[in-house]
Design an enzyme around this catalytic site. Structure first.
Site: not given
Lengths: 327, 254
Positions: B51-53
């Site tokens: 997930f990008e964060f």
């Protein structure tokens, strides 16, 4: 005199809202107090001291996750306005847009994820209330902070190449002098004031975050002034016992605001879940301008401070989202 | 007789079946989260959702509501940061990326920014988010979206995320890393891929009860059709049970 030049192969059409100025950041950092001084203050005091009309501001992480919402509400109540915003935003961006205090946005994502597009963003942009929206990817806006954090004017990436995201940005693609291939250069982005919420900090501003750090490291270091809000103020001995957990050091911090449930209605890793019922209530209210205004009045403008908000929410409701209690 | 299902449930199941075990997959918000969760529970127990964060290798027990929420690093192998994730993608570690979009064209270019003119849009949408980064650096990008002529268009209003851009060689000419690009489009009607020579979208498999003509009518550009068309089987009882009882018991996405 050499005739060699670096060739620009593609270029964003929109003017830079905030041109890179590493010398300016260096000069500002030179002036910052490096002493271990007590920086605790209230939301209102931090905003009164460090925020002025027309500044370029940014928030981390984002609306529903570890976001300094008590500072967002205090900023709106302060009456200060005409801000430029680094927009990786959810609930916080919706409130700022609904308050009508945002002039221009460096936008990567403003929306409501599972609940779809942001109605306040649609109204603010489609009506022309927001004067300019410059496009970036999530990676790009974070790397722009990283470039500033490195003390440099730009950083290269593959992201945005060939796209309208580049065309409607202020990035530049050049022929890389080393590989001879096109590469996108992202201009460093420095905030006049950054706002970050953390799990714990000492009174000097040494900050720890539990879980993912999002873009806290980069944005903190890209901020000329940084206001931190924290769930807990801890003794410095707690920080010194595990210094490897310090993601933002005191010298980068200008104000430390104690804000329990500071991310509400968003979540805080390891501490509380997001308040889904309130969140949905806001999403429903935000669909129309009138109901948004009513929400803003009830939940932001009519409350004097964060403490009053917590009393309005009530202990029972807060307990229900605390991990290990209700959640 | 198998259980009744909604179009969204079919999309999620088709997405889940594409996930390969023992790979890293970049998961965007919405339907990709459900597909990844379902895949992890049935087809790809060793899938590493990214997930990008900063969430890497989470066990997706509860469905994430946000790409940065704590469910994205539940029992995870790593909780890092957006720079780390985007740089990991940029240096070639991540095989699959799952994203959505409001509009797609025959080269797999996606729009999530505006409908209408950028300066005075008819509809302002969220913007790129991580989609442009995924479409630029991930080896194989999979788009998941409903299939109709408003979404499958000759010309997208805004090219947020690069597919094959204007066709063969265009990604390389723009400087995007070699060997990357769109791989599949999973829709409410079909599974589509891309023709190797022309980079144009090509119908590979039909969803249950859907005809080629129906897909054509719901596509705003000329579609290539594979010589042999596969048929996507409907959601199995097991898929539906896991989806309804384990993946999304609170019906957040239904």
């Amino acid at each position: 005199m050499s005739e060699k030049v670096v060739r620009i192969v593609d270029e964003g059409l929109l003017p830079l809202i905030k041109p890179p100025d590493p010398e300016d950041l260096r000069a500002a950092n030179r002036q910052r107090d490096k002493g271990l001084v007590d920086k605790r203050m209230s939301e209102d005091e931090a905003i009164a001291r460090f925020v002025a009309d027309g500044m370029y501001i940014g928030f981390e992480l984002y609306g529903s996750v570890r976001c300094p919402m008590s500072l967002v509400r205090a900023l709106i109540r302060s009456g200060k306005t005409h801000f430029d915003l680094a927009g990786q935003g959810v609930h916080e961006a919706d409130l700022l847009l609904a308050a009508g205090i945002i002039e221009r946005i460096d936008c990567t994502y403003i929306g409501q994820e599972v609940y779809g597009v942001s109605a306040p963003l649609r109204r603010a942009v489609e009506s022309g209330q927001v004067k300019q929206v410059v496009e970036w990817s999530n990676g790009a806006i974070t790397w722009r902070f990283k470039a500033a954090a490195m003390g440099l004017p730009f950083i290269p990436t593959y992201s945005m190449l060939g796209s309208d995201t580049l065309k409607y940005s202020s990035a530049v693609a050049i022929e890389d002098p080393f590989t001879k291939r096109p590469i996108c250069l992202l201009p460093a982005l420095t905030l006049d004031v950054g706002f970050i919420h953390v799990n714990r900090a000492d009174k000097f501003g040494n900050c720890q975050v539990d879980g993912i750090s999002g873009f806290a490291l980069e944005m903190a270091r890209a901020s000329k002034k940084l206001i931190v809000s924290t769930e807990e103020i801890v003794d410095s001995e707690v920080i010194r016992a595990k210094p490897h957990l310090t993601v933002i050091p005191w010298y980068n911090v200008d104000a430390v605001v104690h804000a329990p449930f500071g991310s509400w209605p968003g979540e805080m890793s390891g501490m509380y879940e997001r308040d889904e019922e309130h969140y949905r209530m806001f999403i429903d209210a935000s669909q129309k301008a009138e109901s948004t205004d009513a929400y803003m009045k009830e939940w932001v403008r009519d409350l004097p401070d964060h403490q009053a908000l917590l009393e309005k929410i009530g202990r029972e409701r807060l307990d229900a989202i605390v991990i290990g209690k209700g959640a | 007789m198998s259980m009744a299902y909604s179009p969204k449930e079919l999309l999620i199941c088709l997405g889940a079946r594409l996930v390969e075990d023992h790979t890293m997959a970049f998961i965007g918000t919405g339907i990709p989260m459900l597909a990844a969760s379902l895949a992890q529970k049935i087809y790809a127990p060793n899938l590493v959702p990214v997930f990008e964060f900063g969430g890497v290798g989470a066990v997706l027990e509860k469905l994430p509501l946000a790409v940065g929420d704590m469910r994205t690093f539940n029992k995870a192998l790593q909780a890092s940061s957006i720079c780390d994730i985007m740089e990991t993608a940029q240096r070639g570690f991540i095989e699959y990326g799952f994203i959505g979009g409001a509009q797609i064209d025959m080269y797999g270019n996606l729009n999530t920014t505006v409908i209408g003119d950028h300066a005075k849009p008819k509809v302002r949408m969220p913007g790129s988010g991580g989609a442009n980064d995924i479409g630029s650096s991930i080896w194989r990008t999979i788009a998941i979206m409903p299939h109709d002529t408003r979404r499958f268009v000759e010309k997208i209003d805004f090219l947020t995320t690069p597919g094959f851009l204007s066709g063969p060689g265009a990604r390389e000419a723009a400087g995007l890393p070699a060997g990357t690009g769109p791989y599949r489009v999973v829709t409410s009607l079909a599974t589509l891929g891309y023709d190797e020579a022309t980079c144009r979208m090509k119908l590979l498999a039909l969803n249950p009860g859907v005809t080629v003509e129906q897909v054509r009518q719901n596509t705003g550009f000329e579609l290539l059709i594979a010589d042999t068309l596969e048929e996507n089987h409907p959601p199995t009882d097991e898929e539906l049970r896991v989806l309804r009882e384990d993946v999304d018991p609170d019906k957040l996405y239904r």
